[in-house]
Design an enzyme around this catalytic site. Structure first.
Site, short mmCIF file in Angstrom:
data_model
loop_
_atom_site.label_atom_id
_atom_site.label_comp_id
_atom_site.label_asym_id
_atom_site.label_seq_id
_atom_site.Cartn_x
_atom_site.Cartn_y
_atom_site.Cartn_z
N HIS A 58 1.43 -10.35 3.78
CA HIS A 58 1.98 -9.33 2.86
C HIS A 58 3.47 -9.13 3.12
O HIS A 58 3.87 -8.52 4.12
CB HIS A 58 1.25 -8.00 3.00
CG HIS A 58 1.64 -7.04 1.91
ND1 HIS A 58 0.79 -6.70 0.88
CD2 HIS A 58 2.80 -6.38 1.66
CE1 HIS A 58 1.40 -5.87 0.06
NE2 HIS A 58 2.64 -5.66 0.52
N HIS A 60 7.65 -8.95 1.02
CA HIS A 60 8.46 -8.86 -0.21
C HIS A 60 9.75 -9.63 0.02
O HIS A 60 10.76 -9.06 0.45
CB HIS A 60 8.76 -7.40 -0.57
CG HIS A 60 7.54 -6.63 -0.94
ND1 HIS A 60 7.15 -6.41 -2.26
CD2 HIS A 60 6.57 -6.07 -0.18
CE1 HIS A 60 6.02 -5.73 -2.27
NE2 HIS A 60 5.64 -5.51 -1.02
N GLN A 153 5.79 -4.25 -10.08
CA GLN A 153 6.22 -3.14 -9.23
C GLN A 153 6.23 -1.79 -9.94
O GLN A 153 5.89 -0.76 -9.38
CB GLN A 153 7.62 -3.44 -8.68
CG GLN A 153 8.34 -2.30 -7.99
CD GLN A 153 7.84 -2.07 -6.58
OE1 GLN A 153 8.17 -2.80 -5.67
NE2 GLN A 153 7.03 -1.03 -6.39
N HIS A 211 -1.46 -4.31 -4.35
CA HIS A 211 -1.09 -3.08 -3.66
C HIS A 211 -2.09 -2.03 -4.14
O HIS A 211 -2.18 -1.78 -5.34
CB HIS A 211 0.32 -2.64 -4.05
CG HIS A 211 1.42 -3.43 -3.40
ND1 HIS A 211 1.61 -4.76 -3.63
CD2 HIS A 211 2.37 -3.05 -2.51
CE1 HIS A 211 2.65 -5.18 -2.91
NE2 HIS A 211 3.13 -4.16 -2.22
N GLU A 214 -1.71 2.92 -2.03
CA GLU A 214 -0.68 3.16 -1.01
C GLU A 214 -0.14 4.57 -1.20
O GLU A 214 0.95 4.80 -1.71
CB GLU A 214 0.45 2.13 -1.09
CG GLU A 214 1.40 2.22 0.10
CD GLU A 214 2.56 1.24 0.05
OE1 GLU A 214 2.72 0.56 -0.97
OE2 GLU A 214 3.31 1.17 1.04
N ASP A 310 5.29 -6.74 5.49
CA ASP A 310 5.65 -6.01 4.27
C ASP A 310 7.15 -6.07 3.97
O ASP A 310 7.56 -6.56 2.94
CB ASP A 310 5.16 -4.55 4.34
CG ASP A 310 5.01 -3.91 2.97
OD1 ASP A 310 5.27 -4.58 1.96
OD2 ASP A 310 4.63 -2.72 2.91
FE FE2 Z 1 4.09 -4.22 -0.22
#
Ligand code: FE2
Length: 439
Positions: A58, A60, A153, A211, A214, A310
């Site tokens: 995971h 970005h 996103q 995701h 969260e 992440d």
């Molecule tokens: Fe993430």
């Protein structure tokens, strides 16, 4: 019979010691004691740990190393991070994304991190991140397995054209379907987005990595829908739920019903301990919730749990160094997984478990696996986490692609040993099973 590479006297993550590993044509041909054969290159592991490479399931990569652009996250919250990223997106260029991502990949290789699943934002109409990371995926192929997730996103339904852009990103070659149900306008929209995204994945025979939940809101239950849709569409084993932080705050009775459902759907759970220990609980005064998902409980249900990094130096997290041992260390601290057995499990959460979640082929240290591994300045997996051990050598396809000198300090205080090596500090109550004086 000559090998390309022979590693002598290694300790392995499963506890075996005094093991030799012979490699030829990019594959491991033998893993056993006392291999007597010629090799073009021989490495003396001297009893130190040889591990399969680290895996980050995971990340970005489109945002990494952008810290400070266009400004810092003052509140430290997920929501300000998303807003900040929104400001940055409009001025991104493909060249800048590629340059930062390649720089991160160099750091990853130096840390023995050879497989990464990166989400890439598809809500930017220009798909700059997608274009950039598809190029990066090709350029790093010789040394990093990079999987890309089409990540809406700003919300599949909340953001105009998100579905159109997501489908376009998949057409361009992005591997996996992502989502962010807790960021849609309503719970109902969140559940609808999970359904729609799983259907897209099923139609195209793709994996899903969402995701999911969260948030600290205990009523954020999109993981339930994700598990249900996984079963309905026959996607068992192909779906990951990332973060799952609301589970930390959920009612225990509800969780007792939820965990068997996640296990039944064979969903991979990806916790991101560095990020969620800093992002979660921001609306709490005291006591503050930790916000990490329920790792030991999921383990008990046989759910495959991985830890992801992440973020590294981006709008959400200003720290990080591509070191999956730091991730494992934070994961075990936050989950209070401090028994010897549980610490070893946390090592698996940054190696074999994410490899399983990503469906990596040929991963491992068995005969026939890819000749990819890391030699660490530690004798076992527990010590590796404790010391964030130096990666003495990183091997890809039977070739050493990165080396780091061992970490030692010269003491100048007199009357004591001159050299301090942190790996010399063994637990007094544990036999390490190696005759090597270093271990
Ligand atoms: Fe993430």
């Amino acid at each position: 019979m000559s090998f390309d590479l022979l590693v002598k006297n290694a300790s392995l993550p499963d506890g075996r010691t005094g093991i030799d590993i012979a490699c030829r044509n990019g594959a491991i041909e033998a893993v056993e004691a006392d291999i007597l054969a010629d090799a073009k290159q021989t490495i003396d592991a001297a009893g130190k740990l040889v591990s399969p490479p680290f895996v980050d399931s995971h990340f970005h990569m489109d945002a990494t190393l952008s810290l400070g652009l266009p400004r810092m996250n003052q509140s430290g919250t997920l929501l300000e991070g998303i807003a900040l990223w929104g400001e940055l997106k409009d001025v991104l260029t493909v060249e800048a994304v590629v340059e930062r991502a390649l720089k991160y990949c160099d750091l990853a290789v130096s840390q023995g991190l050879l497989a990464i699943r990166s989400h890439v934002d598809v809500c930017d109409g220009r798909l700059i991140g997608v274009e950039g990371l598809l190029e990066v995926r090709e350029r790093v192929k010789p040394y990093i397995d990079l999987q890309l997730v089409a990540f809406p996103q700003d919300g599949l339904f909340r953001s105009a054209n998100a579905e159109k852009n997501l489908l376009k990103a998949l057409d361009m070659g992005v591997d996996i379907v992502g989502g962010i149900p807790h960021f849609e306008r309503t719970m109902e929209d969140g559940a609808r987005s999970v359904r729609r995204l799983c259907e897209i994945a099923a139609e195209r025979s793709l994996m899903v990595d969402m995701h999911c939940d969260e948030t600290d809101d205990p009523l954020s239950r999109h993981i339930e829908t994700l598990a249900y849709e996984t079963l309905r569409l026959g996607l068992q084993g192909q779906v990951a739920g990332s973060h799952l932080t609301s589970m930390h705050s959920m009612d225990n009775y509800y969780v007792s019903k939820l965990l068997p459902l996640i296990a039944e759907a064979e969903i991979h759970a990806i916790a991101n301990p560095l990020i969620n220990i800093t992002l979660q609980g921001r609306h709490d005064s005291y006591p503050k919730r930790r916000g990490q998902t329920r790792v030991p409980e999921m383990r008990a249900f046989g759910i495959n749990v991985a830890f992801g990094h992440d973020c590294v130096m981006d709008p959400w997290y200003s720290m990080g160094s591509g070191d999956m041992l730091e991730v494992a260390s934070m994961g075990l601290h936050v989950a209070q997984m401090t028994s010897r057995d549980a610490i070893r499990y946390c090592y698996d959460c940054v190696t074999t478990h994410p490899a399983n979640a990503m469906g990596l082929q040929g991963y491992g240290l068995e005969k026939g696996c890819n000749a990819d591994f890391v030699l660490l300045q530690a004798c076992d997996t527990i010590e590796a986490i404790r010391l964030r051990a130096t990666r003495l050598a990183v091997v890809k396809a039977g070739r050493v692609i990165a080396k780091t000198p061992s970490r030692q300090t010269q003491l100048l205080i007199g009357g004591r040993p001159e050299i301090v090596d942190q790996a010399d500090y063994a637990p007094v109550d544990e036999m390490r099973g190696s005759s090597d004086p270093d271990c």
